[in-house]
Design a protein around this motif. Structure first.
Motif, PDB file in Angstrom:
ATOM      1  N   THR A 187      34.463  43.945  32.519  1.00  0.00           N
ATOM      2  CA  THR A 187      34.163  43.161  31.318  1.00  0.00           C
ATOM      3  C   THR A 187      33.192  43.870  30.388  1.00  0.00           C
ATOM      4  O   THR A 187      33.266  43.734  29.177  1.00  0.00           O
ATOM      5  CB  THR A 187      33.564  41.792  31.702  1.00  0.00           C
ATOM      6  OG1 THR A 187      32.396  41.997  32.482  1.00  0.00           O
ATOM      7  CG2 THR A 187      34.566  40.959  32.495  1.00  0.00           C
ATOM      8  N   GLN A 188      32.251  44.621  30.980  1.00  0.00           N
ATOM      9  CA  GLN A 188      31.230  45.285  30.152  1.00  0.00           C
ATOM     10  C   GLN A 188      31.276  46.798  30.297  1.00  0.00           C
ATOM     11  O   GLN A 188      30.386  47.488  29.800  1.00  0.00           O
ATOM     12  CB  GLN A 188      29.839  44.797  30.574  1.00  0.00           C
ATOM     13  CG  GLN A 188      29.630  43.331  30.292  1.00  0.00           C
ATOM     14  CD  GLN A 188      28.363  42.829  30.970  1.00  0.00           C
ATOM     15  OE1 GLN A 188      28.136  43.097  32.150  1.00  0.00           O
ATOM     16  NE2 GLN A 188      27.544  42.118  30.235  1.00  0.00           N
ATOM     17  N   GLY A 189      32.259  47.315  31.022  1.00  0.00           N
ATOM     18  CA  GLY A 189      32.433  48.755  31.130  1.00  0.00           C
ATOM     19  C   GLY A 189      31.861  49.385  32.383  1.00  0.00           C
ATOM     20  O   GLY A 189      32.019  50.592  32.591  1.00  0.00           O
ATOM     21  N   ASN A 190      31.185  48.595  33.245  1.00  0.00           N
ATOM     22  CA  ASN A 190      30.556  49.207  34.420  1.00  0.00           C
ATOM     23  C   ASN A 190      31.603  49.682  35.435  1.00  0.00           C
ATOM     24  O   ASN A 190      31.553  50.826  35.912  1.00  0.00           O
ATOM     25  CB  ASN A 190      29.585  48.212  35.069  1.00  0.00           C
ATOM     26  CG  ASN A 190      28.469  47.814  34.126  1.00  0.00           C
ATOM     27  OD1 ASN A 190      28.158  48.546  33.195  1.00  0.00           O
ATOM     28  ND2 ASN A 190      27.884  46.657  34.345  1.00  0.00           N
ATOM     29  N   THR A 191      32.540  48.818  35.766  1.00  0.00           N
ATOM     30  CA  THR A 191      33.597  49.212  36.713  1.00  0.00           C
ATOM     31  C   THR A 191      34.531  50.240  36.067  1.00  0.00           C
ATOM     32  O   THR A 191      35.063  51.119  36.752  1.00  0.00           O
ATOM     33  CB  THR A 191      34.376  47.960  37.186  1.00  0.00           C
ATOM     34  OG1 THR A 191      33.429  47.025  37.736  1.00  0.00           O
ATOM     35  CG2 THR A 191      35.409  48.301  38.240  1.00  0.00           C
ATOM     36  N   THR A 243      32.472  41.650  40.298  1.00  0.00           N
ATOM     37  CA  THR A 243      32.435  40.352  40.994  1.00  0.00           C
ATOM     38  C   THR A 243      32.037  39.247  40.024  1.00  0.00           C
ATOM     39  O   THR A 243      31.062  39.399  39.280  1.00  0.00           O
ATOM     40  CB  THR A 243      31.433  40.407  42.158  1.00  0.00           C
ATOM     41  OG1 THR A 243      31.880  41.381  43.111  1.00  0.00           O
ATOM     42  CG2 THR A 243      31.304  39.054  42.858  1.00  0.00           C
ATOM     43  N   PHE A 244      32.813  38.170  40.024  1.00  0.00           N
ATOM     44  CA  PHE A 244      32.490  36.986  39.228  1.00  0.00           C
ATOM     45  C   PHE A 244      32.588  35.759  40.102  1.00  0.00           C
ATOM     46  O   PHE A 244      33.600  35.586  40.805  1.00  0.00           O
ATOM     47  CB  PHE A 244      33.428  36.869  38.022  1.00  0.00           C
ATOM     48  CG  PHE A 244      33.118  37.901  36.981  1.00  0.00           C
ATOM     49  CD1 PHE A 244      32.144  37.683  36.028  1.00  0.00           C
ATOM     50  CD2 PHE A 244      33.760  39.129  37.014  1.00  0.00           C
ATOM     51  CE1 PHE A 244      31.816  38.660  35.112  1.00  0.00           C
ATOM     52  CE2 PHE A 244      33.445  40.111  36.089  1.00  0.00           C
ATOM     53  CZ  PHE A 244      32.469  39.872  35.132  1.00  0.00           C
ATOM     54  N   TYR A 304      31.286  35.002  42.884  1.00  0.00           N
ATOM     55  CA  TYR A 304      31.430  35.345  44.311  1.00  0.00           C
ATOM     56  C   TYR A 304      32.850  35.754  44.685  1.00  0.00           C
ATOM     57  O   TYR A 304      33.267  35.607  45.830  1.00  0.00           O
ATOM     58  CB  TYR A 304      30.915  34.196  45.196  1.00  0.00           C
ATOM     59  CG  TYR A 304      29.490  33.840  44.846  1.00  0.00           C
ATOM     60  CD1 TYR A 304      28.443  34.642  45.279  1.00  0.00           C
ATOM     61  CD2 TYR A 304      29.204  32.757  44.022  1.00  0.00           C
ATOM     62  CE1 TYR A 304      27.137  34.359  44.906  1.00  0.00           C
ATOM     63  CE2 TYR A 304      27.892  32.468  43.649  1.00  0.00           C
ATOM     64  CZ  TYR A 304      26.867  33.280  44.096  1.00  0.00           C
ATOM     65  OH  TYR A 304      25.579  33.011  43.714  1.00  0.00           O
ATOM     66  N   SER A 346      31.619  47.246  40.258  1.00  0.00           N
ATOM     67  CA  SER A 346      30.223  46.950  39.937  1.00  0.00           C
ATOM     68  C   SER A 346      29.950  45.478  40.233  1.00  0.00           C
ATOM     69  O   SER A 346      30.859  44.653  40.194  1.00  0.00           O
ATOM     70  CB  SER A 346      29.985  47.261  38.459  1.00  0.00           C
ATOM     71  OG  SER A 346      28.713  46.809  38.082  1.00  0.00           O
ATOM     72  N   GLY A 380      26.495  42.246  40.468  1.00  0.00           N
ATOM     73  CA  GLY A 380      25.133  41.891  40.101  1.00  0.00           C
ATOM     74  C   GLY A 380      24.266  41.599  41.298  1.00  0.00           C
ATOM     75  O   GLY A 380      23.188  42.164  41.449  1.00  0.00           O
ATOM     76  N   TRP A 381      24.723  40.697  42.192  1.00  0.00           N
ATOM     77  CA  TRP A 381      23.862  40.293  43.317  1.00  0.00           C
ATOM     78  C   TRP A 381      24.606  40.062  44.630  1.00  0.00           C
ATOM     79  O   TRP A 381      24.003  40.109  45.680  1.00  0.00           O
ATOM     80  CB  TRP A 381      23.076  39.036  42.960  1.00  0.00           C
ATOM     81  CG  TRP A 381      23.945  37.916  42.453  1.00  0.00           C
ATOM     82  CD1 TRP A 381      24.521  36.932  43.213  1.00  0.00           C
ATOM     83  CD2 TRP A 381      24.322  37.657  41.110  1.00  0.00           C
ATOM     84  NE1 TRP A 381      25.247  36.086  42.413  1.00  0.00           N
ATOM     85  CE2 TRP A 381      25.137  36.505  41.109  1.00  0.00           C
ATOM     86  CE3 TRP A 381      24.068  38.297  39.876  1.00  0.00           C
ATOM     87  CZ2 TRP A 381      25.695  35.984  39.937  1.00  0.00           C
ATOM     88  CZ3 TRP A 381      24.629  37.766  38.724  1.00  0.00           C
ATOM     89  CH2 TRP A 381      25.414  36.623  38.759  1.00  0.00           C
ATOM     90  N   SER A 382      25.904  39.835  44.602  1.00  0.00           N
ATOM     91  CA  SER A 382      26.583  39.561  45.879  1.00  0.00           C
ATOM     92  C   SER A 382      27.740  40.546  46.141  1.00  0.00           C
ATOM     93  O   SER A 382      27.914  40.996  47.266  1.00  0.00           O
ATOM     94  CB  SER A 382      27.081  38.116  45.936  1.00  0.00           C
ATOM     95  OG  SER A 382      27.927  37.837  44.840  1.00  0.00           O
ATOM     96  N   GLY A 383      28.522  40.856  45.131  1.00  0.00           N
ATOM     97  CA  GLY A 383      29.485  41.949  45.207  1.00  0.00           C
ATOM     98  C   GLY A 383      30.647  41.774  46.171  1.00  0.00           C
ATOM     99  O   GLY A 383      31.048  42.730  46.850  1.00  0.00           O
ATOM    100  N   GLU A 384      31.259  40.603  46.189  1.00  0.00           N
ATOM    101  CA  GLU A 384      32.373  40.366  47.121  1.00  0.00           C
ATOM    102  C   GLU A 384      33.689  41.046  46.726  1.00  0.00           C
ATOM    103  O   GLU A 384      34.517  41.367  47.587  1.00  0.00           O
ATOM    104  CB  GLU A 384      32.671  38.858  47.254  1.00  0.00           C
ATOM    105  CG  GLU A 384      31.642  38.076  48.032  1.00  0.00           C
ATOM    106  CD  GLU A 384      30.488  37.600  47.163  1.00  0.00           C
ATOM    107  OE1 GLU A 384      30.376  38.050  46.009  1.00  0.00           O
ATOM    108  OE2 GLU A 384      29.684  36.791  47.662  1.00  0.00           O
ATOM    109  N   HIS A 442      25.256  46.806  38.865  1.00  0.00           N
ATOM    110  CA  HIS A 442      25.143  46.920  37.400  1.00  0.00           C
ATOM    111  C   HIS A 442      25.712  48.251  36.871  1.00  0.00           C
ATOM    112  O   HIS A 442      26.764  48.669  37.300  1.00  0.00           O
ATOM    113  CB  HIS A 442      23.693  46.685  36.949  1.00  0.00           C
ATOM    114  CG  HIS A 442      23.178  45.335  37.335  1.00  0.00           C
ATOM    115  ND1 HIS A 442      23.795  44.156  36.949  1.00  0.00           N
ATOM    116  CD2 HIS A 442      22.117  44.959  38.097  1.00  0.00           C
ATOM    117  CE1 HIS A 442      23.131  43.126  37.434  1.00  0.00           C
ATOM    118  NE2 HIS A 442      22.119  43.589  38.149  1.00  0.00           N
TER     119      HIS A 442
END
Ligand SMILES: Cc1cc2nc3c(=O)[nH]c(=O)nc-3n(C[C@H](O)[C@H](O)[C@H](O)COP(=O)(O)O)c2cc1C
Length: 144
Positions: free
Chosen positions: A11-15, A58-59, A61, A89, A91-95, A120
């Motif tokens: 969504t923001q280019g990280n992956t 991840t969105f 979870y 990429s 943020g906090w859980s990365g499933e 991130h």
């Protein structure tokens, strides 16, 4: 030439940065690579590759529904025995990358380690890890 398909949702280019770095690593080992957002390719095109790397951030979870549908359709194709890789990429859980790897394994794909998760925005070290994964995928393809 052996072919690696690298497909991602980002969504923001990280992956997307991860996907391009994996592709660059594989290209440095002289493997033919297609890298694209899953919006710009088809399940059949990806299923035809010798090795398939799929990335999703991840969105909530898990994976967003459109990429999950893409993966679910892909693993219904003739992918048994193919090489797979999962990344993304988070943020906090990365499933999401683990979910992709599980679906690949259940379909009989040989998923290479590591399932690559980067928090991130990928930094220089992260990008090197992505390139390493791309090189490993290339070497695996050549061994087949
Ligand atoms: C609405 C929303 C929900 C998110 N949910 C999660 C989550 O459940 N777990 C997690 O690890 N990261 C979550 N994230 C963080 C993203 O995975 C993270 O920002 C990631 O770097 C985005 O990568 P991309 O640019 O490839 O999409 C969420 C972000 C947003 C905006």
């Amino acid at each position: 030439m052996a072919k690696l398909a690298v497909v991602y949702l980002s969504t923001q280019g990280n992956t997307k940065t991860m996907a391009e770095s994996i592709a660059n690593g594989a290209k440095s080992r002289h493997v033919d690579v297609d890298v694209s957002s899953f919006y710009d390719t088809t399940v059949d095109e990806v299923a035809a590759a010798d090795a398939i790397a799929i990335g999703s951030s991840t969105f909530y979870y898990g994976m967003l529904a459109p990429i999950e549908k893409f993966v679910d359709e892909l693993v219904q194709k003739d992918v048994d025995g193919k090489i797979g890789a999962a990344f993304g990429s988070y943020g906090w859980s990365g499933e999401a990358p683990h979910m992709i790897a599980d679906k690949m394994r259940k379909a009989g794909m040989n998923v290479v380690d590591p399932v690559l998760r980067i928090q991130h925005i990928p930094n220089d070290k992260d990008i090197s890890e992505c390139e390493r994964l791309g090189k490993d995928l290339a070497e695996n393809i050549k061994k087949r």
